[in-house]
Each structure stands twice: as C-alpha cells, then as structure tokens.
Design a protein around this motif. Structure first.
Motif, PDB file in Angstrom:
ATOM      1  N   ASP A  91       0.834  -1.172   0.088  1.00 16.02           N
ATOM      2  CA  ASP A  91       0.088   0.014   0.165  1.00 16.02           C
ATOM      3  C   ASP A  91       0.662   1.217   0.025  1.00 16.02           C
ATOM      4  N   CYS A  92       0.358   2.324  -0.798  1.00 13.33           N
ATOM      5  CA  CYS A  92       1.254   3.598  -0.752  1.00 13.33           C
ATOM      6  C   CYS A  92       1.105   4.180   0.509  1.00 13.33           C
ATOM      7  N   ASP A  93       0.316   3.893   1.341  1.00 18.40           N
ATOM      8  CA  ASP A  93       0.206   4.741   2.720  1.00 18.40           C
ATOM      9  C   ASP A  93       1.029   4.160   3.771  1.00 18.40           C
ATOM     10  N   LEU A  94       2.073   3.191   3.256  1.00 21.59           N
ATOM     11  CA  LEU A  94       3.015   2.580   4.137  1.00 21.59           C
ATOM     12  C   LEU A  94       2.388   1.947   5.352  1.00 21.59           C
ATOM     13  N   GLN A  95       1.088   1.474   5.394  1.00 19.81           N
ATOM     14  CA  GLN A  95       0.374   0.679   6.535  1.00 19.81           C
ATOM     15  C   GLN A  95       1.171  -0.639   6.294  1.00 19.81           C
ATOM     16  N   HIS A  96       1.591  -1.209   5.242  1.00 23.87           N
ATOM     17  CA  HIS A  96       2.259  -2.341   5.072  1.00 23.87           C
ATOM     18  C   HIS A  96       3.811  -1.718   5.462  1.00 23.87           C
ATOM     19  N   PRO A  97       4.448  -2.078   6.466  1.00 25.43           N
ATOM     20  CA  PRO A  97       6.049  -1.582   6.759  1.00 25.43           C
ATOM     21  C   PRO A  97       6.959  -2.189   5.387  1.00 25.43           C
ATOM     22  N   PRO A  98       7.427  -1.294   5.222  1.00 20.90           N
ATOM     23  CA  PRO A  98       8.443  -1.707   3.735  1.00 20.90           C
ATOM     24  C   PRO A  98       9.627  -2.391   4.173  1.00 20.90           C
ATOM     25  N   GLU A  99      10.249  -2.388   5.485  1.00 21.67           N
ATOM     26  CA  GLU A  99      11.120  -3.178   5.946  1.00 21.67           C
ATOM     27  C   GLU A  99      10.859  -4.656   5.717  1.00 21.67           C
ATOM     28  N   LYS A 100       9.967  -5.055   5.820  1.00 24.13           N
ATOM     29  CA  LYS A 100       9.520  -6.438   5.891  1.00 24.13           C
ATOM     30  C   LYS A 100       9.753  -7.059   4.369  1.00 24.13           C
ATOM     31  N   LEU A 101       9.978  -5.934   3.430  1.00 24.96           N
ATOM     32  CA  LEU A 101      10.195  -6.375   1.957  1.00 24.96           C
ATOM     33  C   LEU A 101      11.438  -7.055   2.014  1.00 24.96           C
ATOM     34  N   LEU A 102      12.507  -6.836   2.890  1.00 24.23           N
ATOM     35  CA  LEU A 102      13.658  -7.529   2.843  1.00 24.23           C
ATOM     36  C   LEU A 102      13.620  -8.971   3.378  1.00 24.23           C
ATOM     37  N   GLN A 103      12.969  -8.946   4.421  1.00 21.77           N
ATOM     38  CA  GLN A 103      12.807 -10.493   4.679  1.00 21.77           C
ATOM     39  C   GLN A 103      12.064 -11.251   3.783  1.00 21.77           C
ATOM     40  N   MET A 104      11.063 -10.706   3.103  1.00 25.52           N
ATOM     41  CA  MET A 104      10.303 -11.480   1.801  1.00 25.52           C
ATOM     42  C   MET A 104      11.323 -11.785   0.956  1.00 25.52           C
ATOM     43  N   TYR A 105      12.014 -10.891   0.373  1.00 25.73           N
ATOM     44  CA  TYR A 105      12.854 -10.966  -0.614  1.00 25.73           C
ATOM     45  C   TYR A 105      13.907 -12.098  -0.232  1.00 25.73           C
ATOM     46  N   TYR A 191       3.561  -9.124   9.969  1.00 27.76           N
ATOM     47  CA  TYR A 191       3.722  -7.715  10.093  1.00 27.76           C
ATOM     48  C   TYR A 191       2.860  -7.185  10.789  1.00 27.76           C
ATOM     49  N   GLU A 192       3.179  -5.998  11.413  1.00 25.56           N
ATOM     50  CA  GLU A 192       1.985  -5.100  12.282  1.00 25.56           C
ATOM     51  C   GLU A 192       1.348  -4.165  11.294  1.00 25.56           C
ATOM     52  N   VAL A 193       0.287  -3.867  11.032  1.00 26.02           N
ATOM     53  CA  VAL A 193      -0.097  -3.050  10.525  1.00 26.02           C
ATOM     54  C   VAL A 193       0.098  -1.705  11.009  1.00 26.02           C
ATOM     55  N   GLN A 194       0.609  -0.717  10.156  1.00 24.52           N
ATOM     56  CA  GLN A 194       1.100   0.787  10.628  1.00 24.52           C
ATOM     57  C   GLN A 194      -0.058   1.759  10.746  1.00 24.52           C
ATOM     58  N   GLU A 195       0.245   2.711  11.316  1.00 21.80           N
ATOM     59  CA  GLU A 195      -0.762   4.019  11.265  1.00 21.80           C
ATOM     60  C   GLU A 195      -0.575   4.887   9.796  1.00 21.80           C
TER      61      GLU A 195
END
Ligand code: UDP
Ligand code: MG
Length: 302
Positions: A91-105, A191-195
């Motif tokens: 999501d563009c609102d970054l409610q999905h924490p982008p740091e987790k991309l590294l773990q996914m990758y 992951y934890e949903v962000q504000e």
C-alpha cells in the motif's frame, strides 16, 4: 530485479515519502528494483507527485488510469507492467511496513514463490468494522478453503506465480484470495499494520459492502445453495401445514386461520425475493464477465 507495485488513489502526500523510503531500504540492501506506482484515477496531485518522484529516484515508473478502477484493478495492472523476477505489492500509505520487504526477498531467494504478508493485528478499527471483517473473511475462508482471517494484499510473488495470475481472465479478481488459491511454495511473513500518516482510508461502508459481495460471489456459490436449502425447509413446513389443513377440512373444523395465511404469505414472499436477489447477484456477475470489458484503461505511462 524486484518490482514493487504500489496502488495509489489520492495519495499525493504519501507518494514522495513512499518512493524515498522504498528506494532507501532496497538500495541499502543492494536489491535492484523498480517502483511501479499505479495512479488509480486520483483526483488530487498524485500523478504530478509520481512524475516528480521520478526525477529524484530513477527507479520510479508510473501508470495512470483513465479513471478510478479500484485497488484490485490497480494491482493487476501493476503485475502486468512489472518487469521484475519477483513482484511485491504494498500500500502507498505505508501501512504495510516496507522493511519487511527485505525479509520477503530473502525468502524468495530461498526458493519460495508466494510470500504472504499476514497481519498480527488489524490496527485501529471500530468494533463494528472488526466484526464485519471477521464475518466476511470467515465466509471467504470457507469458500476458498484457505485461512484468510489475517490476509492482506501485502505480498511478494515469484515471476511464475505472477504469470499464472495474469492468465486468469475473470474481471473481478480477488487478489488476496487468488494468490493463495494458485498454490506454489508458499510461506508467511508476519507484520504489524502501521498507522496511516497522511490522507484517509478510501473505504466507505458502501464500498466495503460492494467489495464483500463482489468477492463472495466470485469465490463461492454457497449463497445460491442456501436458497435451495431454504426451499427444502419451506417444503417441509408446507407438508406439515398441508396435512393439518387437510385433516381440518375432512373433520369439518376448517375455520379462521386468517393470521396463519397472512404470515405464511409474507414469509414466503420475502424468502422468494431474497432468493431472487441472491441469484441476481450471480447473474450480474455472469453478465459483466460476458461483456468482457477491460479491467482498467491506461491513460499514460512514465
Ligand atoms: N487504493 C487504490 N484504489 C482505490 C482505493 C484505494 O489504488 O480505489 C489504494 C490506496 O491508495 C492505498 C491502498 O489502495 O495505497 C489501500 O487503501 P486504503 O489505505 O484506503 O485502505 P485501508 O488501508 O484502509 O484498508
Ligand atoms: Mg491503508
């Protein structure tokens, strides 16, 4: 290369922040990437922001819809346009924490083909919304046979999974459930949903109801089977009442019964209308699929 698909609808404030953050995190980890923003017919300056982000981050690409087609359409457009060996959606609102991309990758590098983001909490939501979400996901989980209680659109998919998803011709694709339905080597990342920092959620109660109906009808025919079951139940009731009425007729005590008749008439009438309505939803879906209109229309690309 990793393609990151970012659906954006009226996210003028979030686009620059998302572009910077994602670029910083991914280049910091040495992952070659492209950031694919899908402007879903925004009414604010989202498209200008995407073009501007392109100047500071060259990995940015943008696709602009001719009007608002909805998030599912934006995601599928992103999958179609993505050139990467794996594709992430967030999501563009970054409610999905982008740091987790590294773990996914990292998991993708280990050979996983579908890496699903799973919410540990649903973030801040009203009790009613939480209850509705629970009912909806309960139904969808039953229909698809996949536990969807904490599913989200935050995912990373291998090219093979993406290509399979792109072969699906249904216009009302439900990305969240389809990614599980296709199978492949799957794993989860919590992951934890962000504000949300800027802007507001795009979901109104009305749009959520429409979304729920559309997805339930695309994943389950159970509502139509319920109609049949109700029909059988009514048949049993009819037999009992019929028998009673006959006995009364024969013994000569048939009299009155006006209230019973009115109640039965109203009851059966409403059941019939509801049943017709349910069937109507499916016919509408068939109609839309037969029309075979495109899922979305692209106006410009950068
Ligand atoms: N979005 C979209 N098209 C729409 C509605 C939403 O592309 O018609 C995007 C939105 O810009 C965001 C994501 O979908 O990146 C999730 O939307 P939102 O944050 O409003 O949903 P919520 O997080 O409240 O479920
Ligand atoms: Mg959001």
């Amino acid at each position: 290369m990793l393609s990151v698909v970012i659906p954006a609808y009226n996210e003028e404030k979030m686009v620059p922040i998302a572009a910077e953050r994602l670029h910083e995190i991914l280049s910091g980890a040495g992952i070659t990437h492209e950031l694919l923003f899908i402007d879903d017919g925004s009414k604010d300056r989202t498209w200008q922001r995407i073009s501007q982000a392109k100047q500071s981050v060259s990995q940015v690409r943008g696709v602009r819809f001719s009007r608002n087609f909805g998030k599912e359409a934006a995601i599928f457009a992103g999958l179609k346009e993505a050139k990467g060996d794996c594709v992430a959606v967030l999501d563009c609102d970054l409610q999905h924490p982008p740091e987790k991309l590294l773990q996914m990758y990292a998991l993708w590098e280990q050979g996983y083909e579908v890496i699903e983001g799973v919410k540990t909490s649903r973030g801040r939501e009203s009790a009613l919304h939480r209850f509705n979400a629970k009912c909806f996901y309960g139904l969808i989980s039953k229909a698809s046979g996949i536990d969807m209680a904490n599913a989200s659109d935050y995912k990373l998919l291998d090219r093979r999974a993406v290509d399979v998803l792109l072969t699906m011709r249904e216009k009302h694709a439900f990305f969240r459930a389809l990614s599980g339905w296709i199978g492949f080597r799957t794993t989860n990342v919590e992951y934890e949903v962000q504000e949300r920092k800027f802007g507001a959620s795009k979901w109104s109660t009305r749009s959520l109801i429409r979304y729920a109906i559309s997805n339930i009808t695309s994943f389950s025919t159970a509502p139509m089977q319920i109609v049949t079951i109700l029909g059988f139940l009514m048949l049993v009731v009819a037999l009992v009442f019929g028998a009673i009425a006959l006995v009364q007729k024969i013994t000569g005590t048939a009299l009155g019964g006006f209230t019973t008749i009115i109640l039965l008439l109203l009851f059966i009438g409403s059941l019939l209308m509801i049943s017709l309505g349910i069937i109507g939803f499916y016919i509408a879906r068939i109609y839309e699929e037969v029309q075979d209109r495109p899922r979305y229309i692209v106006q410009t690309r950068i």
